[in-house]
Design an enzyme around this catalytic site. Sequence first.
Site, PDB file in Angstrom:
ATOM      1  N   LYS A 119       3.922  48.274  26.709  1.00 59.45           N
ATOM      2  CA  LYS A 119       4.301  47.912  28.084  1.00 59.45           C
ATOM      3  C   LYS A 119       5.009  46.581  28.019  1.00 59.45           C
ATOM      4  O   LYS A 119       4.809  45.821  27.068  1.00 59.45           O
ATOM      5  CB  LYS A 119       3.044  47.782  28.959  1.00 59.45           C
ATOM      6  CG  LYS A 119       3.306  47.932  30.424  1.00 59.45           C
ATOM      7  CD  LYS A 119       3.411  49.403  30.784  1.00 59.45           C
ATOM      8  CE  LYS A 119       3.603  49.600  32.270  1.00 59.45           C
ATOM      9  NZ  LYS A 119       3.435  51.025  32.616  1.00 59.45           N
TER      10      LYS A 119
HETATM   11  P1  NAD Z   1       7.345  50.906  42.774  1.00 58.59           P
HETATM   12  O1  NAD Z   1       7.793  49.516  42.502  1.00 58.59           O
HETATM   13  O2  NAD Z   1       8.362  51.947  43.018  1.00 58.59           O
HETATM   14  O3  NAD Z   1       6.358  50.891  44.054  1.00 58.59           O
HETATM   15  C1  NAD Z   1       5.251  50.033  44.120  1.00 58.59           C
HETATM   16  C2  NAD Z   1       4.606  50.200  45.473  1.00 58.59           C
HETATM   17  O4  NAD Z   1       3.444  49.346  45.506  1.00 58.59           O
HETATM   18  C3  NAD Z   1       5.496  49.773  46.639  1.00 58.59           C
HETATM   19  O5  NAD Z   1       5.376  50.718  47.685  1.00 58.59           O
HETATM   20  C4  NAD Z   1       4.888  48.445  47.085  1.00 58.59           C
HETATM   21  O6  NAD Z   1       5.044  48.191  48.474  1.00 58.59           O
HETATM   22  C5  NAD Z   1       3.423  48.683  46.766  1.00 58.59           C
HETATM   23  N1  NAD Z   1       2.685  47.427  46.672  1.00 58.59           N
HETATM   24  C6  NAD Z   1       2.981  46.327  45.936  1.00 58.59           C
HETATM   25  N2  NAD Z   1       2.094  45.351  46.188  1.00 58.59           N
HETATM   26  C7  NAD Z   1       1.230  45.856  47.096  1.00 58.59           C
HETATM   27  C8  NAD Z   1       0.098  45.332  47.765  1.00 58.59           C
HETATM   28  N3  NAD Z   1      -0.326  44.098  47.525  1.00 58.59           N
HETATM   29  N4  NAD Z   1      -0.558  46.133  48.653  1.00 58.59           N
HETATM   30  C9  NAD Z   1      -0.122  47.382  48.908  1.00 58.59           C
HETATM   31  N5  NAD Z   1       0.924  47.939  48.290  1.00 58.59           N
HETATM   32  C10 NAD Z   1       1.600  47.176  47.409  1.00 58.59           C
HETATM   33  O7  NAD Z   1       6.358  51.292  41.588  1.00 58.59           O
HETATM   34  P2  NAD Z   1       5.972  52.754  41.047  1.00 58.59           P
HETATM   35  O8  NAD Z   1       6.895  53.070  39.955  1.00 58.59           O
HETATM   36  O9  NAD Z   1       5.805  53.675  42.191  1.00 58.59           O
HETATM   37  O10 NAD Z   1       4.547  52.460  40.368  1.00 58.59           O
HETATM   38  C11 NAD Z   1       3.316  52.464  41.099  1.00 58.59           C
HETATM   39  C12 NAD Z   1       2.153  52.584  40.125  1.00 58.59           C
HETATM   40  O11 NAD Z   1       2.298  53.777  39.359  1.00 58.59           O
HETATM   41  C13 NAD Z   1       2.025  51.466  39.084  1.00 58.59           C
HETATM   42  O12 NAD Z   1       0.664  51.303  38.783  1.00 58.59           O
HETATM   43  C14 NAD Z   1       2.735  52.027  37.879  1.00 58.59           C
HETATM   44  O13 NAD Z   1       2.311  51.428  36.673  1.00 58.59           O
HETATM   45  C15 NAD Z   1       2.281  53.460  37.970  1.00 58.59           C
HETATM   46  N6  NAD Z   1       3.128  54.410  37.263  1.00 58.59           N
HETATM   47  C16 NAD Z   1       4.445  54.571  37.582  1.00 58.59           C
HETATM   48  C17 NAD Z   1       5.197  55.526  36.907  1.00 58.59           C
HETATM   49  C18 NAD Z   1       6.620  55.806  37.280  1.00 58.59           C
HETATM   50  O14 NAD Z   1       7.158  56.814  36.788  1.00 58.59           O
HETATM   51  N7  NAD Z   1       7.277  55.025  38.103  1.00 58.59           N
HETATM   52  C19 NAD Z   1       4.612  56.291  35.896  1.00 58.59           C
HETATM   53  C20 NAD Z   1       3.273  56.117  35.591  1.00 58.59           C
HETATM   54  C21 NAD Z   1       2.547  55.173  36.293  1.00 58.59           C
END
Ligand code: NAD
Length: 403
Positions: A119
Amino acid sequence: MDITQTIFKELDVSYGSDNVYYQIISAILESSERLQLPHHLKLLMAQPKNEIIVHFPVRLDDGTYRLFKGYRVQHNNVLGPYKGGMRYHRSVSLDHVKALAAIMTMKTALVRLPYGGAKGGIKVDPHALSHDELMRMTRRFTSALCPNIGPDYDIPAPDVGTNAQIMAWMADTYVNLSEPENRLGGISVVTGKPIEYGGPQGRDKATGQGLVYVLDELLPETGLDVRSISYSLIGYGNVGSWTGRLLQERGAKLLAVMDHTGAIHHAAGIDATALARHVETTGGVAGFASADSITTDEFYATKVDVFIPAALEQMITEEKAAIIQCRVLAEAANAPVTPAGERALLARGIAILPAILCNAGGVTVSFFEWKQNRQSESWDAATVDRELKRLMVAAAQRVRASA
Ligand code: NAD
């Protein structure tokens, strides 16, 4: 002394019990105790192989320079090249990245992908940078990391705060810094690229789609059917908004959503597609006209069948776990529940579907992209979906058997 303290003492490192790295490694070590793994494997898993920190200057639009701190942690590569996302967020720290890298090792192993875990990221608020500043920062970060990544060695991908455009800049920078004979295959150094630059069909929705396949497979034994569940979401970014849109196609009802801008509720169901458009134009769920604004506590207390955290780590503390009203919590985000939160949920009979399964769809489609790039192939959307479903269902069945 418990196993975590014993191992960390031997490694001569110490962490507070509220440290996310401590919490993730402790969960891994407790499981390895149950599996009676040899001591040296526990030592190996408790410490990443490489922890890389780079500092690099970037010229801002006003002509001044700013020094950024970037991380890449390579946890383990026994099963294949290091693999894991790049995060741009103010809260990025070494221990956070270490925790997420260890989770990636477990996730790729669970789905049986030929990868290890890694990561990385930059401690930055990407929304505070202009398009050009974001590009220059990404290119400088990639050049600083260049000797430590590669299509056969360590393959970054998008995560919170990064996207397909950022992956394209990373790939382009890497390719331009490569020897001419390595340039052809160079773009497979990252996954999650735009389709026109070697990205796969369906990468955007992959993590949400994977979660839907897991829910299809595992919900029936809790007496629930995806087509008729009510659910709530924390986070409406990539994972949250795709989960919302795909569950809506199945007939599920989205009752409440919370993100960094606020929380909303609508008893008759929130239109997930309209909300995705609203978030795209305004940056958050606040102000969505077809729902009511609610407080954070009202959000957590909204009664639903399935509660889906899809934002950041450690959001579900013991205090929040006490007010959540659901039958199943599906961890779409990585490590969204603290150990105390997890104990509180389990004590209340709430089933928890783990992140290494629920959000593995993203890395799985990343694997398809890497494979297609290396074989100069291009799969159609139906093939991607079919293969994703096959691997996610098999992983869900393995989790059920182990649980
Ligand atoms: P993203 O940046 O697209 O979205 C993040 C979301 O979290 C946003 O809606 C934001 O408003 C919200 N957020 C941030 N701080 C916050 C808070 N304090 N309170 C409430 N909401 C809050 O990110 P993503 O890619 O959707 O990733 C989200 C999670 O999924 C992370 O844990 C990431 O590691 C995990 N993940 C993502 C992927 C992927 O393909 N993008 C794959 C596996 C895991």
